[in-house]
Every structure is written in structure tokens, then in C-alpha cells.
Design a protein around this motif. Structure first.
Motif, mmCIF file in Angstrom:
data_model
loop_
_atom_site.group_PDB
_atom_site.id
_atom_site.type_symbol
_atom_site.label_atom_id
_atom_site.label_comp_id
_atom_site.label_asym_id
_atom_site.label_seq_id
_atom_site.Cartn_x
_atom_site.Cartn_y
_atom_site.Cartn_z
ATOM 1 N N GLY A 17 -14.349 -25.111 12.555
ATOM 2 C CA GLY A 17 -12.932 -25.173 12.889
ATOM 3 C C GLY A 17 -12.570 -26.462 13.600
ATOM 4 N N ASN A 18 -11.614 -26.366 14.499
ATOM 5 C CA ASN A 18 -11.115 -27.540 15.219
ATOM 6 C C ASN A 18 -11.285 -27.363 16.728
ATOM 7 O OD1 ASN A 18 -10.120 -29.076 12.944
ATOM 8 N ND2 ASN A 18 -8.503 -27.546 12.776
ATOM 9 N N ILE A 19 -12.532 -27.300 17.170
ATOM 10 C CA ILE A 19 -12.834 -27.237 18.597
ATOM 11 C C ILE A 19 -13.053 -28.682 19.054
ATOM 12 C CG2 ILE A 19 -14.332 -26.271 20.373
ATOM 13 C CD1 ILE A 19 -15.122 -24.094 18.399
ATOM 14 N N ILE A 47 -16.548 -30.214 17.847
ATOM 15 C CA ILE A 47 -17.586 -29.317 17.325
ATOM 16 C C ILE A 47 -17.239 -29.040 15.869
ATOM 17 C CG2 ILE A 47 -18.781 -27.123 17.586
ATOM 18 C CD1 ILE A 47 -19.121 -28.813 20.030
ATOM 19 N N LYS A 48 -18.004 -29.639 14.973
ATOM 20 C CA LYS A 48 -17.684 -29.480 13.550
ATOM 21 C C LYS A 48 -18.090 -28.101 13.043
ATOM 22 C CE LYS A 48 -18.020 -31.761 9.078
ATOM 23 N NZ LYS A 48 -18.568 -32.919 8.330
ATOM 24 N N ASN A 49 -19.294 -27.646 13.371
ATOM 25 C CA ASN A 49 -19.737 -26.302 12.989
ATOM 26 C C ASN A 49 -20.882 -25.867 13.891
ATOM 27 O OD1 ASN A 49 -22.301 -27.215 11.659
ATOM 28 N ND2 ASN A 49 -20.862 -28.152 10.224
ATOM 29 N N VAL A 77 -8.888 -23.521 17.310
ATOM 30 C CA VAL A 77 -9.114 -22.363 16.445
ATOM 31 C C VAL A 77 -10.423 -22.534 15.682
ATOM 32 C CG1 VAL A 77 -8.202 -21.035 14.501
ATOM 33 C CG2 VAL A 77 -6.638 -21.954 16.231
ATOM 34 N N ASN A 78 -11.135 -21.422 15.491
ATOM 35 C CA ASN A 78 -12.370 -21.440 14.706
ATOM 36 C C ASN A 78 -12.486 -20.142 13.920
ATOM 37 O OD1 ASN A 78 -14.336 -19.596 16.592
ATOM 38 N ND2 ASN A 78 -12.985 -20.887 17.837
ATOM 39 N N GLY A 127 -11.438 -16.952 15.894
ATOM 40 C CA GLY A 127 -11.493 -17.133 17.335
ATOM 41 C C GLY A 127 -10.664 -18.298 17.831
ATOM 42 N N TYR A 128 -10.544 -18.340 19.154
ATOM 43 C CA TYR A 128 -9.903 -19.479 19.811
ATOM 44 C C TYR A 128 -10.785 -19.912 20.975
ATOM 45 C CZ TYR A 128 -6.617 -22.582 22.058
ATOM 46 O OH TYR A 128 -6.031 -23.690 22.605
ATOM 47 N N ALA A 129 -11.231 -21.164 20.940
ATOM 48 C CA ALA A 129 -12.079 -21.732 21.979
ATOM 49 C C ALA A 129 -11.214 -22.440 23.017
ATOM 50 C CB ALA A 129 -13.077 -22.710 21.365
#
Length: 255
Positions: free
Chosen positions: A120-122, A142-144, A94-95, A63-65
Motif C-alpha cells: 500500500g502507501n505507508i 514501505i512498499k510491501n 492505507v494498506n 488497514g490504515y497505518a
């Protein structure tokens, strides 16, 4: 001709007339119209079978946040005075994740729980000039996310399912404030936390084979407010309000 013979002939004639009348009456009362075969056969309408979506499955997501809106403002810890709004963190990135779920089916309605884990890297970083003549940076990531979703859908075609998503989620958030002053000094403080929030969304799933399907989903995730305290500048606090929108593609494998 003798009288007896004349009487016999008259009686015979009368009997014949009565028999003929009775026969005609019987035929008239028992007339049955002939059945004509038109040759037209009523069509048989067959309903397309509904595909089987029930059962367990596991899958992967990418996904993409985007569109996060976390306003950053500080208060003095000792007095509670508001020092002002210094900017906004717009979380994005991206996640990827894994998921496992189970579904029940009633005619065209399909529903069931799904457990997912994404990482991911949100994240985002914003900076501003502080009162000490230096610069302060605030970073949120947001780590997870561990989420339990309930999905309810409708089979619009045998191989196509549309559904809604509602769930509860637990996010692990890395939150950092770092800064410098005019004299060359620097500081950096982490105030990581975990927070429970909610997820709402919609999606569509299409079968590729009987056991494999692809998905497309939109979700909104929000994790409320969390107060973070720092000792910098004699003690300040801010409220972290992480949220984001997320577009995801996925691949499911039915057990």
C-alpha cells in the motif's frame, strides 16, 4: 380336669406366647422406613458447545497505518561527524493484504501460524533547508511486507475468538534523498533496502457463518535500523528506522 389335659393346655399357651414374642421381635428388628417420593427432579445442566475453529483458512485485510517514528539525522561519511537531527518521518497510509493460515484447537484454546502479504502507501516525506542554500527532502515508503505470524486465542463465546499476535516480517522499503542548491542544481538518490523486523498485536474474530468470519486487529511493526549512504555534499549517511502502528479489518473464509 385330668392332670394331662392341664399340662397340655399350659404348654400350648406357653408356645403361643413365645411365637407372638418372636414375631414382634422379628418385626421390630426388620423395620424398614417407607420411601416418600418428593416429586422434585434434579435439574440437568448442559454446557454450551464450543464452536469448531480448527482448520485452514484464507482471507483479505484492509488497514490504515499511523504513528511511525523515523528520526532523520546525517553523519559525514569520511569523518563520522554528526551533522544534526533534521526532522522525523511519520509513516502512515492505507494498506491491503491477503493471508492464509491453519489453526489447531484444544478445548477453548486456538493457535496456529498465518502467512500474510501486505502492500500500500505507508509513507512520509519531510524537508529541511540544507547548507548549500537549497532544500533537501527525505522520503520513506514501505512498499510491501511479507510476514509469518503466530496467533494464539481463546474462545470467549462459541462465535467469538480473542487472540494475540507475534511474528517476524520482511519489509521492502523505498528510501530517497533529493535536494537542490542555491545555484539551481539538484540531486536525487535512491537507497532502497529490505529489512527483517517483528510484529506484535492483538485481535478479535467473530463468526458470521460456519465458514466465514470477520476480524479486527491492532498491530505494531518495527524493522530496526538500516544505514543509508549518499554521495551528496561529499558523502553523508543516515539511519532509516521504519516502524508504524496498524489497524486492520479482515474477512476470513474457512476451508
Amino acid at each position: 380336669m385330668c392332670p394331662v389335659h392341664v399340662k397340655f393346655s399350659a404348654a400350648a399357651a406357653m408356645f403361643a406366647s413365645l411365637s407372638l414374642g418372636a414375631s414382634l421381635a422379628a418385626n421390630a428388628g426388620g423395620f424398614v422406613a417407607p420411601v416418600v417420593d418428593s416429586g422434585v427432579v434434579s435439574p440437568v445442566i448442559e454446557t454450551a458447545p464450543v464452536a469448531d475453529w480448527a482448520g485452514g483458512y484464507a482471507g483479505l485485510t484492509l488497514g490504515y497505518a499511523f504513528g511511525g517514528d523515523d528520526r532523520v539525522g546525517f553523519h559525514e561519511t569520511a569523518t563520522g561527524d554528526y551533522l544534526g537531527d533534521v526532522g522525523k518521518l511519520e509513516l502512515s497510509g492505507v494498506n491491503a493484504g491477503v493471508r492464509v493460515g491453519y489453526r489447531w484447537q484444544r478445548d477453548r484454546w486456538v493457535f496456529g501460524p498465518e502467512l500474510g502479504f501486505e502492500g500500500g502507501n505507508i509513507d512520509d516525506t519531510m524537508s529541511f533547508e540544507n547548507t548549500l542554500g537549497g532544500t533537501t527532502e527525505v522520503t520513506s515508503k514501505i512498499k510491501n511486507v511479507l510476514a509469518l505470524r503466530m496467533k494464539t486465542g481463546y474462545v470467549v463465546q462459541p462465535d467469538l475468538l480473542v487472540y494475540g499476535v507475534a511474528g517476524v516480517a520482511r519489509a521492502k522499503v523505498e528510501y530517497n534523498v533529493a535536494g537542490t542548491d542555491g545555484s539551481g542544481g539538484s540531486m536525487s538518490e535512491d537507497s532502497d533496502f529490505s529489512k527483517t523486523g517483528y510484529i506484535l498485536g492483538v485481535g478479535v474474530e467473530k463468526k458470521v457463518t460456519d465458514r466465514m468470519s470477520v476480524t479486527g486487529e491492532y498491530e505494531y511493526a518495527s524493522f530496526g535500523k538500516s544505514t543509508r549512504n549518499y554521495v551528496a555534499d561529499g558523502g553523508v549517511s543516515t539511519q532509516a528506522t521504519p516502524d508504524y502502528h496498524n489497524l486492520k479489518l479482515g474477512l476470513n473464509f474457512k476451508f
